[in-house]
Design a protein around this motif. Structure first.
Motif, PDB file in Angstrom:
ATOM      1  N   PHE A 188     -11.002  18.230   1.367  1.00  0.00           N
ATOM      2  CA  PHE A 188     -11.125  18.901   0.078  1.00  0.00           C
ATOM      3  C   PHE A 188     -10.017  19.929  -0.095  1.00  0.00           C
ATOM      4  CE2 PHE A 188     -15.952  18.037   0.019  1.00  0.00           C
ATOM      5  CZ  PHE A 188     -15.736  16.822  -0.596  1.00  0.00           C
ATOM      6  N   LYS A 189      -9.656  20.610   1.008  1.00  0.00           N
ATOM      7  CA  LYS A 189      -8.546  21.562   0.939  1.00  0.00           C
ATOM      8  C   LYS A 189      -7.255  20.855   0.576  1.00  0.00           C
ATOM      9  CE  LYS A 189     -10.481  24.869   4.203  1.00  0.00           C
ATOM     10  NZ  LYS A 189     -10.365  25.480   5.527  1.00  0.00           N
ATOM     11  N   ASP A 190      -7.061  19.665   1.164  1.00  0.00           N
ATOM     12  CA  ASP A 190      -5.861  18.886   0.851  1.00  0.00           C
ATOM     13  C   ASP A 190      -5.836  18.498  -0.624  1.00  0.00           C
ATOM     14  OD1 ASP A 190      -5.072  19.075   3.469  1.00  0.00           O
ATOM     15  OD2 ASP A 190      -5.781  17.066   4.021  1.00  0.00           O
ATOM     16  N   LEU A 191      -6.988  18.045  -1.139  1.00  0.00           N
ATOM     17  CA  LEU A 191      -7.069  17.670  -2.546  1.00  0.00           C
ATOM     18  C   LEU A 191      -6.788  18.869  -3.449  1.00  0.00           C
ATOM     19  CD1 LEU A 191     -10.190  15.311  -2.618  1.00  0.00           C
ATOM     20  CD2 LEU A 191      -7.831  14.693  -3.106  1.00  0.00           C
ATOM     21  N   LEU A 192      -7.360  20.025  -3.103  1.00  0.00           N
ATOM     22  CA  LEU A 192      -7.137  21.222  -3.903  1.00  0.00           C
ATOM     23  C   LEU A 192      -5.665  21.629  -3.905  1.00  0.00           C
ATOM     24  CD1 LEU A 192     -10.245  23.378  -2.948  1.00  0.00           C
ATOM     25  CD2 LEU A 192      -9.750  22.333  -5.154  1.00  0.00           C
ATOM     26  N   SER A 193      -5.009  21.520  -2.760  1.00  0.00           N
ATOM     27  CA  SER A 193      -3.594  21.890  -2.706  1.00  0.00           C
ATOM     28  C   SER A 193      -2.757  20.925  -3.543  1.00  0.00           C
ATOM     29  CB  SER A 193      -3.091  21.947  -1.264  1.00  0.00           C
ATOM     30  OG  SER A 193      -3.103  20.671  -0.677  1.00  0.00           O
ATOM     31  N   LYS A 194      -3.112  19.631  -3.525  1.00  0.00           N
ATOM     32  CA  LYS A 194      -2.386  18.654  -4.351  1.00  0.00           C
ATOM     33  C   LYS A 194      -2.576  18.957  -5.832  1.00  0.00           C
ATOM     34  CE  LYS A 194      -2.466  14.866  -1.024  1.00  0.00           C
ATOM     35  NZ  LYS A 194      -3.004  13.549  -0.684  1.00  0.00           N
ATOM     36  N   LEU A 195      -3.803  19.317  -6.208  1.00  0.00           N
ATOM     37  CA  LEU A 195      -4.066  19.657  -7.606  1.00  0.00           C
ATOM     38  C   LEU A 195      -3.274  20.897  -8.025  1.00  0.00           C
ATOM     39  CD1 LEU A 195      -7.910  19.044  -7.900  1.00  0.00           C
ATOM     40  CD2 LEU A 195      -6.099  17.806  -9.071  1.00  0.00           C
ATOM     41  N   LYS A 196      -3.216  21.882  -7.143  1.00  0.00           N
ATOM     42  CA  LYS A 196      -2.459  23.094  -7.454  1.00  0.00           C
ATOM     43  C   LYS A 196      -0.979  22.775  -7.638  1.00  0.00           C
ATOM     44  CE  LYS A 196      -5.509  26.473  -5.317  1.00  0.00           C
ATOM     45  NZ  LYS A 196      -5.677  27.453  -4.224  1.00  0.00           N
ATOM     46  N   GLN A 197      -0.444  21.880  -6.786  1.00  0.00           N
ATOM     47  CA  GLN A 197       0.957  21.491  -6.913  1.00  0.00           C
ATOM     48  C   GLN A 197       1.200  20.820  -8.256  1.00  0.00           C
ATOM     49  OE1 GLN A 197       1.813  19.050  -3.546  1.00  0.00           O
ATOM     50  NE2 GLN A 197       2.072  20.771  -2.134  1.00  0.00           N
ATOM     51  N   GLN A 198       0.294  19.924  -8.646  1.00  0.00           N
ATOM     52  CA  GLN A 198       0.439  19.234  -9.930  1.00  0.00           C
ATOM     53  C   GLN A 198       0.373  20.221 -11.082  1.00  0.00           C
ATOM     54  OE1 GLN A 198      -2.489  16.128 -10.095  1.00  0.00           O
ATOM     55  NE2 GLN A 198      -1.417  14.818  -8.649  1.00  0.00           N
ATOM     56  N   GLU A 199      -0.546  21.195 -10.983  1.00  0.00           N
ATOM     57  CA  GLU A 199      -0.673  22.188 -12.042  1.00  0.00           C
ATOM     58  C   GLU A 199       0.588  23.047 -12.151  1.00  0.00           C
ATOM     59  OE1 GLU A 199      -4.156  24.526 -11.399  1.00  0.00           O
ATOM     60  OE2 GLU A 199      -5.515  22.954 -12.057  1.00  0.00           O
ATOM     61  N   SER A 200       1.131  23.437 -11.010  1.00  0.00           N
ATOM     62  CA  SER A 200       2.320  24.277 -11.040  1.00  0.00           C
ATOM     63  C   SER A 200       3.524  23.491 -11.590  1.00  0.00           C
ATOM     64  CB  SER A 200       2.637  24.835  -9.652  1.00  0.00           C
ATOM     65  OG  SER A 200       2.995  23.799  -8.772  1.00  0.00           O
ATOM     66  N   GLN A 201       3.613  22.211 -11.284  1.00  0.00           N
ATOM     67  CA  GLN A 201       4.706  21.385 -11.804  1.00  0.00           C
ATOM     68  C   GLN A 201       4.567  21.208 -13.317  1.00  0.00           C
ATOM     69  OE1 GLN A 201       4.576  17.806  -9.526  1.00  0.00           O
ATOM     70  NE2 GLN A 201       5.434  18.742  -7.698  1.00  0.00           N
ATOM     71  N   SER A 202       3.363  20.908 -13.778  1.00  0.00           N
ATOM     72  CA  SER A 202       3.168  20.715 -15.217  1.00  0.00           C
ATOM     73  C   SER A 202       3.232  22.060 -15.945  1.00  0.00           C
ATOM     74  CB  SER A 202       1.833  20.026 -15.511  1.00  0.00           C
ATOM     75  OG  SER A 202       0.757  20.832 -15.099  1.00  0.00           O
ATOM     76  N   GLY A 203       2.821  23.127 -15.269  1.00  0.00           N
ATOM     77  CA  GLY A 203       2.880  24.466 -15.864  1.00  0.00           C
ATOM     78  C   GLY A 203       4.295  24.938 -16.065  1.00  0.00           C
ATOM     79  N   SER A 204       5.193  24.602 -15.134  1.00  0.00           N
ATOM     80  CA  SER A 204       6.590  25.034 -15.243  1.00  0.00           C
ATOM     81  C   SER A 204       7.297  24.285 -16.372  1.00  0.00           C
ATOM     82  CB  SER A 204       7.319  24.829 -13.915  1.00  0.00           C
ATOM     83  OG  SER A 204       7.364  23.451 -13.591  1.00  0.00           O
ATOM     84  N   ASP A 205       6.832  23.084 -16.681  1.00  0.00           N
ATOM     85  CA  ASP A 205       7.417  22.326 -17.791  1.00  0.00           C
ATOM     86  C   ASP A 205       7.090  22.981 -19.135  1.00  0.00           C
ATOM     87  OD1 ASP A 205       8.392  20.546 -15.974  1.00  0.00           O
ATOM     88  OD2 ASP A 205       6.850  19.043 -16.288  1.00  0.00           O
ATOM     89  N   ASN A 206       5.902  23.586 -19.207  1.00  0.00           N
ATOM     90  CA  ASN A 206       5.448  24.184 -20.469  1.00  0.00           C
ATOM     91  C   ASN A 206       6.118  25.529 -20.718  1.00  0.00           C
ATOM     92  OD1 ASN A 206       3.718  22.059 -20.898  1.00  0.00           O
ATOM     93  ND2 ASN A 206       1.938  23.066 -20.004  1.00  0.00           N
ATOM     94  N   GLY A 207       6.582  26.238 -19.653  1.00  0.00           N
ATOM     95  CA  GLY A 207       7.096  27.589 -19.767  1.00  0.00           C
ATOM     96  C   GLY A 207       8.395  27.650 -20.434  1.00  0.00           C
TER      97      GLY A 207
END
Length: 52
Positions: free
Chosen positions: A33-52
């Motif tokens: 679950f920790k691995d899944l959460l870290s992957k989700l955070k990475q995806q969010e940060s990548q998509s978040g940087s595109d919006n900025g």
């Protein structure tokens, strides 16, 4: 008279629920679950940087 039995039963149920809940909290988060959460955070940060 019956209400005493109901109260006793409810208090036993309450105690057991609290025990199970506390045991679950103490178990912590499994590594997968920790691995899944870290992957989700990475995806969010990548998509978040595109919006900025």
């Amino acid at each position: 008279m019956n209400s005493d039995k109901n109260e006793d039963r409810e208090s036993v149920i309450d105690e057991n629920l609290k025990k199970v809940f506390n045991e679950t909290l103490e178990e912590g988060i499994p590594d997968r679950f920790k691995d899944l959460l870290s992957k989700l955070k990475q995806q969010e940060s990548q998509s978040g940087s595109d919006n900025g």
